[in-house]
Scaffold this active site. Structure first.
Site, short mmCIF file in Angstrom:
data_model
loop_
_atom_site.label_atom_id
_atom_site.label_comp_id
_atom_site.label_asym_id
_atom_site.label_seq_id
_atom_site.Cartn_x
_atom_site.Cartn_y
_atom_site.Cartn_z
N HIS A 59 0.84 -1.20 0.00
CA HIS A 59 0.00 0.00 0.00
C HIS A 59 0.87 1.25 0.00
O HIS A 59 0.37 2.35 0.19
CB HIS A 59 -0.88 0.04 1.25
CG HIS A 59 -2.10 -0.83 1.16
ND1 HIS A 59 -2.85 -0.95 0.03
CD2 HIS A 59 -2.71 -1.61 2.09
CE1 HIS A 59 -3.88 -1.76 0.24
NE2 HIS A 59 -3.81 -2.18 1.49
N VAL A 184 -19.09 -15.10 -4.22
CA VAL A 184 -18.29 -16.34 -4.18
C VAL A 184 -17.02 -16.12 -3.37
O VAL A 184 -16.65 -16.93 -2.52
CB VAL A 184 -17.98 -16.83 -5.62
CG1 VAL A 184 -17.04 -18.04 -5.60
CG2 VAL A 184 -19.28 -17.19 -6.34
N PHE A 208 -14.54 -8.21 6.71
CA PHE A 208 -13.61 -7.59 5.76
C PHE A 208 -14.32 -7.39 4.42
O PHE A 208 -14.29 -6.32 3.84
CB PHE A 208 -12.36 -8.46 5.58
CG PHE A 208 -11.45 -7.92 4.52
CD1 PHE A 208 -10.63 -6.83 4.79
CD2 PHE A 208 -11.46 -8.44 3.23
CE1 PHE A 208 -9.82 -6.28 3.79
CE2 PHE A 208 -10.66 -7.90 2.23
CZ PHE A 208 -9.84 -6.83 2.52
N ARG A 210 -17.32 -6.59 3.10
CA ARG A 210 -18.48 -5.96 3.72
C ARG A 210 -19.61 -5.84 2.70
O ARG A 210 -20.63 -6.51 2.82
CB ARG A 210 -18.01 -4.57 4.20
CG ARG A 210 -18.87 -3.85 5.18
CD ARG A 210 -18.24 -2.49 5.46
NE ARG A 210 -17.97 -1.75 4.24
CZ ARG A 210 -18.82 -0.93 3.64
NH1 ARG A 210 -20.00 -0.71 4.16
NH2 ARG A 210 -18.50 -0.31 2.50
N1 PPS Z 1 -14.81 -9.69 -5.22
C1 PPS Z 1 -15.00 -8.44 -4.78
N2 PPS Z 1 -15.92 -7.65 -5.38
C2 PPS Z 1 -16.14 -6.38 -4.94
N3 PPS Z 1 -15.47 -5.82 -3.89
C3 PPS Z 1 -14.56 -6.60 -3.25
C4 PPS Z 1 -14.28 -7.92 -3.66
N4 PPS Z 1 -13.33 -8.41 -2.83
C5 PPS Z 1 -13.04 -7.46 -1.93
N5 PPS Z 1 -13.80 -6.37 -2.17
C6 PPS Z 1 -13.88 -5.13 -1.40
O1 PPS Z 1 -12.63 -4.45 -1.33
C7 PPS Z 1 -12.60 -3.70 -0.10
C8 PPS Z 1 -11.32 -4.01 0.64
O2 PPS Z 1 -10.29 -3.36 -0.03
P1 PPS Z 1 -8.79 -3.91 -0.12
O3 PPS Z 1 -8.79 -5.33 -0.48
O4 PPS Z 1 -8.05 -2.98 -1.02
O5 PPS Z 1 -8.30 -3.75 1.37
S1 PPS Z 1 -6.84 -3.98 1.92
O6 PPS Z 1 -6.42 -2.66 2.41
O7 PPS Z 1 -5.94 -4.43 0.88
O8 PPS Z 1 -6.94 -4.91 3.02
C9 PPS Z 1 -13.86 -4.06 0.68
O9 PPS Z 1 -14.83 -3.08 0.30
P2 PPS Z 1 -16.14 -2.70 1.15
O10 PPS Z 1 -17.00 -3.92 1.16
O11 PPS Z 1 -16.76 -1.56 0.40
O12 PPS Z 1 -15.68 -2.29 2.52
C10 PPS Z 1 -14.19 -5.41 0.06
O13 PPS Z 1 -15.53 -5.83 0.23
#
Ligand code: PPS
Length: 248
Positions: A59, A184, A208, A210
């Site tokens: 990051h 999934v 995580f 969410r």
């Molecule tokens: N498959 C898929 N589809 C859509 N969104 C997804 C997916 N996987 C991870 N997420 C969402 O990504 C958010 C977490 O961000 P990061 O993975 O960048 O976080 S981290 O800082 O690297 O830990 C977090 O967003 P929010 O749900 O809005 O909080 C995750 O839900």
């Protein structure tokens, strides 16, 4: 979108073989180089112990990357997200992440992080995209933008495949789209971050994975916060070619 992109990249590298991507949780397969968790160890040591070619997570803003990333001509996948949705996601992440400064009230988090520019959040300035777009125009970089992946996952996964040097046929592409869809992935213990130790995250506060949605910011920002944010956004993002859409 980082964890999402990591799962996509893993599946691309393994040509859609889901069993292979189940070999370990994301943070084990992809060292997070600035991460040191007592029960897991140091991401840097983990990376150093891995044979090349390695796929790493960071990051760090561009100017803090190890110079070898540029000298060795690494490929970079830069993951970005509409900063309003990113801030909302970050807020909930802060609530469930134990080592991070605790901020229970959205209004305070929004004010102190995005609007007042305090470095209360873990990873420094909220907008590091501008630095990145200005500096690495000529580098081997591809952008992976959360809302594009959300709206057109097939195309974005194909694009990442081309960048990585893997030609993905239609059936592999379809498989990757399916296995990396929010619903999934949320059920996949290797990809949903549930293997991150309880000393770091408390998933009873907020999962995580969410919502993963585009436009959730509208459920959090009030009009005044939105106006302040827009002003700040215009100022900080002037001159970047990366465009986010907020109208979802
Ligand atoms: N498959 C898929 N589809 C859509 N969104 C997804 C997916 N996987 C991870 N997420 C969402 O990504 C958010 C977490 O961000 P990061 O993975 O960048 O976080 S981290 O800082 O690297 O830990 C977090 O967003 P929010 O749900 O809005 O909080 C995750 O839900």
């Amino acid at each position: 979108g980082t964890t999402w992109t990591q799962e996509i990249v893993d599946l691309i590298q393994n040509e859609g073989d889901v069993d292979l991507t189940q070999r370990a949780p994301t943070h084990v397969s992809f060292p997070f180089i600035e991460w040191i968790i007592p029960s897991i160890g140091s991401g840097l040591e983990q990376a150093n112990a891995m044979p090349s070619p390695r796929t790493l997570k960071t990051h760090l803003p561009f100017q803090l990357l190890p110079p070898s990333f540029l000298e060795r001509n690494c490929q970079i996948i830069y993951v970005a997200r509409n900063p309003k949705d990113n801030l909302v996601s970050y807020y909930h992440f802060h609530r469930m992440n134990k080592p991070l400064p605790h901020s229970t009230v959205w209004a305070r988090f929004c004010q102190r992080t995005a609007l007042a520019g305090h470095l209360e959040i873990s990873l420094g300035q909220h907008f590091h995209t501008l630095h990145h777009t200005q500096r690495c125009f000529h580098l081997r970089t591809v952008y992976s933008v959360h809302q594009d992946m959300y709206l057109n996952p097939k195309h974005e996964i194909w694009k990442l495949g081309e960048f990585i040097g893997k030609k993905l046929d239609g059936s592999v592409l379809g498989k990757i789209v399916h296995h990396t869809s929010f619903d999934v992935m949320k059920q996949n213990p290797m990809a949903n971050c549930s293997a991150v130790p309880a000393e770091v995250t408390d998933r009873s506060v907020s999962p995580f994975m969410r919502k993963g949605a585009v436009g959730d910011w509208k459920n959090h920002f009030i009009v005044a916060q939105n106006e302040r944010f827009d002003e700040d956004y215009q100022r900080r993002m002037a001159g970047t070619s990366l465009i986010f859409h907020f109208q979802f």
